[in-house]
Design a protein around this motif. Structure first.
Motif, PDB file in Angstrom:
ATOM      1  N   HIS A  42       0.823  -1.210   0.000  1.00 52.57           N
ATOM      2  CA  HIS A  42       0.000   0.000   0.000  1.00 52.57           C
ATOM      3  C   HIS A  42       0.858   1.261   0.000  1.00 52.57           C
ATOM      4  O   HIS A  42       0.650   2.178   0.804  1.00 52.57           O
ATOM      5  N   GLN A  43       1.798   1.313  -0.937  1.00 51.85           N
ATOM      6  CA  GLN A  43       2.670   2.476  -1.064  1.00 51.85           C
ATOM      7  C   GLN A  43       2.595   3.066  -2.467  1.00 51.85           C
ATOM      8  O   GLN A  43       2.266   2.374  -3.434  1.00 51.85           O
ATOM      9  N   LEU A  44       2.932   4.330  -2.545  1.00 52.21           N
ATOM     10  CA  LEU A  44       3.132   5.049  -3.798  1.00 52.21           C
ATOM     11  C   LEU A  44       4.634   5.166  -3.976  1.00 52.21           C
ATOM     12  O   LEU A  44       5.337   5.590  -3.050  1.00 52.21           O
ATOM     13  N   TRP A  45       5.150   4.773  -5.135  1.00 53.09           N
ATOM     14  CA  TRP A  45       6.587   4.828  -5.387  1.00 53.09           C
ATOM     15  C   TRP A  45       6.886   5.873  -6.446  1.00 53.09           C
ATOM     16  O   TRP A  45       6.126   6.059  -7.392  1.00 53.09           O
ATOM     17  N   LEU A  46       8.017   6.526  -6.278  1.00 59.17           N
ATOM     18  CA  LEU A  46       8.475   7.572  -7.190  1.00 59.17           C
ATOM     19  C   LEU A  46       9.933   7.319  -7.531  1.00 59.17           C
ATOM     20  O   LEU A  46      10.763   7.161  -6.644  1.00 59.17           O
ATOM     21  N   ALA A  47      10.226   7.275  -8.822  1.00 54.78           N
ATOM     22  CA  ALA A  47      11.613   7.146  -9.278  1.00 54.78           C
ATOM     23  C   ALA A  47      11.968   8.403 -10.059  1.00 54.78           C
ATOM     24  O   ALA A  47      11.278   8.766 -11.015  1.00 54.78           O
ATOM     25  N   THR A  48      13.022   9.086  -9.618  1.00 56.96           N
ATOM     26  CA  THR A  48      13.507  10.285 -10.301  1.00 56.96           C
ATOM     27  C   THR A  48      14.905  10.007 -10.836  1.00 56.96           C
ATOM     28  O   THR A  48      15.466   8.933 -10.607  1.00 56.96           O
ATOM     29  N   ARG A  49      15.478  10.977 -11.504  1.00 62.49           N
ATOM     30  CA  ARG A  49      16.829  10.826 -12.037  1.00 62.49           C
ATOM     31  C   ARG A  49      17.846  10.584 -10.928  1.00 62.49           C
ATOM     32  O   ARG A  49      18.832   9.900 -11.138  1.00 62.49           O
ATOM     33  N   THR A  50      17.586  11.108  -9.735  1.00 64.47           N
ATOM     34  CA  THR A  50      18.585  11.037  -8.672  1.00 64.47           C
ATOM     35  C   THR A  50      18.268  10.066  -7.545  1.00 64.47           C
ATOM     36  O   THR A  50      19.159   9.735  -6.765  1.00 64.47           O
TER      37      THR A  50
END
Length: 104
Positions: free
Chosen positions: A56-64
């Motif tokens: 039950h998580q929201l994941w975010l992948a950015t350049r860094t």
């Protein structure tokens, strides 16, 4: 939170981001496929936002970096720092686009 509530929260968040990206003047494109929102910037970098249903998580992948967010007191908060999702997303969008992008 049950699975239905989780999906509703994620869907609402992703829909809100999509609507605001549509209105944004920055040189960005986005695509939604299988519940994954990919934001593409003119310089070739990407931001990827997706749901992790088992935890039950929201994941975010950015350049860094990569981030995992739990829903706490009405906000998605980073599980390591407590920083809010939209703060991190806005900073990453600005850093990766070189333009001012604000998503509420």
């Amino acid at each position: 939170m049950n699975d239905t509530e989780f999906h509703t929260l994620i869907d609402d968040q992703l829909n809100s981001i999509e609507e605001q990206l549509d209105e944004c003047d920055a040189d960005i494109d986005y695509e939604v496929a299988a519940g994954i929102l990919t934001i593409d910037f003119a310089n070739g970098s990407k931001i990827i936002i997706n749901r992790q249903e088992p935890v039950h998580q929201l994941w975010l992948a950015t350049r860094t970096n990569g981030y995992h967010f739990d829903y706490v007191d009405g906000h998605w908060c980073d599980d390591r720092t407590g920083q809010r999702f939209l703060e991190i997303l806005n900073k990453a969008c600005c850093d990766q686009s070189g333009e001012t992008i604000v998503i509420n």
